[in-house]
Design an enzyme around this catalytic site. Sequence first.
Site, PDB file in Angstrom:
ATOM      1  N   HIS A 110      17.249  35.805  35.140  1.00 56.56           N
ATOM      2  CA  HIS A 110      18.180  35.354  34.112  1.00 56.56           C
ATOM      3  C   HIS A 110      18.177  33.820  34.143  1.00 56.56           C
ATOM      4  O   HIS A 110      17.990  33.238  35.206  1.00 56.56           O
ATOM      5  CB  HIS A 110      19.562  35.898  34.490  1.00 56.56           C
ATOM      6  CG  HIS A 110      20.650  35.669  33.488  1.00 56.56           C
ATOM      7  ND1 HIS A 110      21.273  34.449  33.331  1.00 56.56           N
ATOM      8  CD2 HIS A 110      21.249  36.508  32.613  1.00 56.56           C
ATOM      9  CE1 HIS A 110      22.211  34.555  32.404  1.00 56.56           C
ATOM     10  NE2 HIS A 110      22.215  35.797  31.933  1.00 56.56           N
ATOM     11  N   ASP A 114      20.674  36.974  43.266  1.00 54.55           N
ATOM     12  CA  ASP A 114      21.502  37.128  42.077  1.00 54.55           C
ATOM     13  C   ASP A 114      21.890  38.605  42.005  1.00 54.55           C
ATOM     14  O   ASP A 114      21.074  39.455  41.648  1.00 54.55           O
ATOM     15  CB  ASP A 114      20.706  36.700  40.841  1.00 54.55           C
ATOM     16  CG  ASP A 114      21.479  36.931  39.547  1.00 54.55           C
ATOM     17  OD1 ASP A 114      22.555  37.569  39.595  1.00 54.55           O
ATOM     18  OD2 ASP A 114      20.991  36.487  38.492  1.00 54.55           O
ATOM     19  N   GLN A 153      23.748  42.202  38.479  1.00 52.87           N
ATOM     20  CA  GLN A 153      23.538  43.538  37.899  1.00 52.87           C
ATOM     21  C   GLN A 153      23.478  44.627  38.962  1.00 52.87           C
ATOM     22  O   GLN A 153      23.217  45.787  38.642  1.00 52.87           O
ATOM     23  CB  GLN A 153      22.254  43.554  37.059  1.00 52.87           C
ATOM     24  CG  GLN A 153      22.280  42.630  35.852  1.00 52.87           C
ATOM     25  CD  GLN A 153      23.292  43.043  34.789  1.00 52.87           C
ATOM     26  OE1 GLN A 153      23.790  44.173  34.784  1.00 52.87           O
ATOM     27  NE2 GLN A 153      23.618  42.132  33.904  1.00 52.87           N
ATOM     28  N   LYS A 213      31.674  41.450  34.956  1.00 53.46           N
ATOM     29  CA  LYS A 213      30.711  42.537  34.772  1.00 53.46           C
ATOM     30  C   LYS A 213      31.092  43.763  35.597  1.00 53.46           C
ATOM     31  O   LYS A 213      30.400  44.776  35.575  1.00 53.46           O
ATOM     32  CB  LYS A 213      29.309  42.083  35.181  1.00 53.46           C
ATOM     33  CG  LYS A 213      28.722  40.996  34.267  1.00 53.46           C
ATOM     34  CD  LYS A 213      27.313  40.666  34.700  1.00 53.46           C
ATOM     35  CE  LYS A 213      26.782  39.372  34.107  1.00 53.46           C
ATOM     36  NZ  LYS A 213      26.405  39.466  32.698  1.00 53.46           N
ATOM     37  N   CYS A 243      19.018  36.074  27.781  1.00 57.14           N
ATOM     38  CA  CYS A 243      18.961  34.955  28.740  1.00 57.14           C
ATOM     39  C   CYS A 243      17.819  35.124  29.727  1.00 57.14           C
ATOM     40  O   CYS A 243      17.922  34.722  30.898  1.00 57.14           O
ATOM     41  CB  CYS A 243      20.277  34.779  29.495  1.00 57.14           C
ATOM     42  SG  CYS A 243      21.691  34.475  28.439  1.00 57.14           S
TER      43      CYS A 243
HETATM   44  C1  LIG Z   1      21.118  39.000  36.263  1.00 59.03           C
HETATM   45  C2  LIG Z   1      22.160  38.048  35.780  1.00 59.03           C
HETATM   46  N1  LIG Z   1      22.305  36.872  36.390  1.00 59.03           N
HETATM   47  C3  LIG Z   1      23.237  35.984  36.020  1.00 59.03           C
HETATM   48  C4  LIG Z   1      24.094  36.242  34.977  1.00 59.03           C
HETATM   49  C5  LIG Z   1      25.101  35.207  34.627  1.00 59.03           C
HETATM   50  O1  LIG Z   1      26.396  35.669  34.752  1.00 59.03           O
HETATM   51  P1  LIG Z   1      27.594  34.825  34.156  1.00 59.03           P
HETATM   52  O2  LIG Z   1      27.257  34.552  32.742  1.00 59.03           O
HETATM   53  O3  LIG Z   1      28.781  35.691  34.327  1.00 59.03           O
HETATM   54  O4  LIG Z   1      27.681  33.579  34.969  1.00 59.03           O
HETATM   55  C6  LIG Z   1      23.967  37.460  34.292  1.00 59.03           C
HETATM   56  C7  LIG Z   1      24.807  37.823  33.132  1.00 59.03           C
HETATM   57  O5  LIG Z   1      24.992  37.156  32.162  1.00 59.03           O
HETATM   58  C8  LIG Z   1      22.986  38.381  34.709  1.00 59.03           C
HETATM   59  O6  LIG Z   1      22.821  39.556  34.087  1.00 59.03           O
END
Ligand SMILES: Cc1ncc(COP(=O)(O)O)c(C=O)c1O
Lengths: 446, 143
Positions: free
Chosen positions: A156, A233, A236, A259, A404
Amino acid sequence: MTLSSTSAPAADTAAEPFTDAEVAAIRADFPILARTVRDGRPLVYLDSGATSQKPRAVLDAERDFYERHNAAVHRGAHQLAEEATDAYEAARAAVAGFVGAPADEVVFTKNATESLNLVAHAFSSATAYRALGTAEADDRFVLRPGDEVVVTEMEHHANLVPWQELCRRTGATLRWLGVTDDGHLDLADLDRVLSPRTRVLATTHVSNVLGTITPVAELAAAAHRVGALFVLDACQSVPHLPVDLPGLGVDLAAFSGHKMLGPSGVGLLWGRAEVLDAMPPFLTGGSMIETVRMEGSTYAPAPQKFEAGVPMAAQAVGLHAAVDHLTALGADGTGMARVEAHERRLVGRLLDALGELPWVRVLGPAGTAERGAVVSFVVDDVHAHDVGQVLDDDGIAVRVGHHCAWPLHRRFGVAATTRVSFGPYNTVGEVDAVVAGLHRVREVFA
Amino acid sequence: MDLYAELILEHSKRPHGAGLRDPFDAEVHHVNPTCGDEVTLRLDLDGDTVRDVSYDALGCSISRASASVLHELVVGRSVADGLAVHTAMRAMLTSRGTDPGDEDVLGDGVALAGVSRYPARVKCALLSWMAFTDALGRASVPA
Ligand SMILES: Cc1ncc(COP(=O)(O)O)c(C=O)c1O
């Protein structure tokens, strides 16, 4: 091209998916699921990968905090300040327990993106301290010319751009592991890419596009073999599988409250105590200090060191209710195991149905055992935006675009995909609804 | 659904003037960062007249149809007319369903009126128009 799936559950999941009656009871706790959209159609929410819906218990906890205990956390000695601080720290303990960690190893942030930026900045701050001789810096966080930062092609943007920026601030080189055609990390790359120059390896636990569950223990071991830190990370994974972060052998991990049934505005960074202690602060100011003089300041121990300013107490309290809610979805603390089993069943049903459609191409692993709760696909000759629009007209909320993860989409030669992602409240009927919706997409654009 | 009027689907499947052509006075590349849609657009001016707009549009049916409509509406007309059509198109697309568009000005483009009710899609429809006005700005820079 189509991929077929095997619907066998992972060997280590003994838990049962939710029964229809159980799902109905779960859904009744989420007020938003009762609303209609687009001229009276029932909402079919299949975008939990972007953000989950919130159960009443979370909303009630936030309201109760504001109605009864609201005060600035860690400031003041009056009764409300005490209660607010207790509630905030209880939330920290609950979230930490949810991922198998001690309370003082969990830092509250705004979201996972902030958590990952916090870690990236620890490297550049330590590097600057060392170069200028202005403060002590732990060797593991000091980058020298020729040092390398390693990520993967399936990240991401939140776990990519902060590392790119770190490289720009320090002159370190960014490298990455590739992705195979079937959506796995290319582990053959591991020995080629990792070297003693590698200072940090940052990868996702579950791809937010492909659904791929990455071999975290193996990656962490490989990073440690070359003396690098390993950053995970977990955005998910934590909301969808039982996760024991310390047990995975990683050094630091980021995830987001919103999430996992929690409120927006609260994210998490978990780090091994010794690693957090070695990191310089990120945001600075009130609440994170030990002593302050005009000439300079010293800082509180972690996690306070990383929590500058009045924190998001109500959101933390809401998140406490969220993790309690998730845990209670199964008897004797089996909530997350049942969530995993339930979502895996939905993923299997969807993969099987999509496998029957020769005009749909699924990205990512064929089997459900290697997958989290997301399925992304392309429909021949129809742009994802158009797919999403027709589904939306049926009241079905999915995500369309690059999610993203633009480089990953480029890797698969597609500009955009349609992504279905699940939460504990989704039903088999909703899987069938999205498949029926895809037939309508074909009718409109054929 | 009103978004996908027959005319829009027709334009998106058989876009007018698609493809990149020589010669041209300005070439621009625009992307929609939320979805990754892209358009490369070339503008060929003959004095004050738009001689040709050629383009390569990678995107959804709405963005492709809008590029096709753009070609149909501005080629052979004056720069001033082109800008006026752009203004009318933008007004309709951002009207949240209150401006049905004037067929005398927007031609087949009025079929895009439904887009204005879907705020997330307005950028798709505007992509090629933004590229067009950008290209006009660049081409008119005095030599
Ligand atoms: C795999 C992953 N990493 C990072 C993020 C970033 O999360 P956030 O936007 O809540 O900071 C997300 C979701 O948007 C994600 O799915």
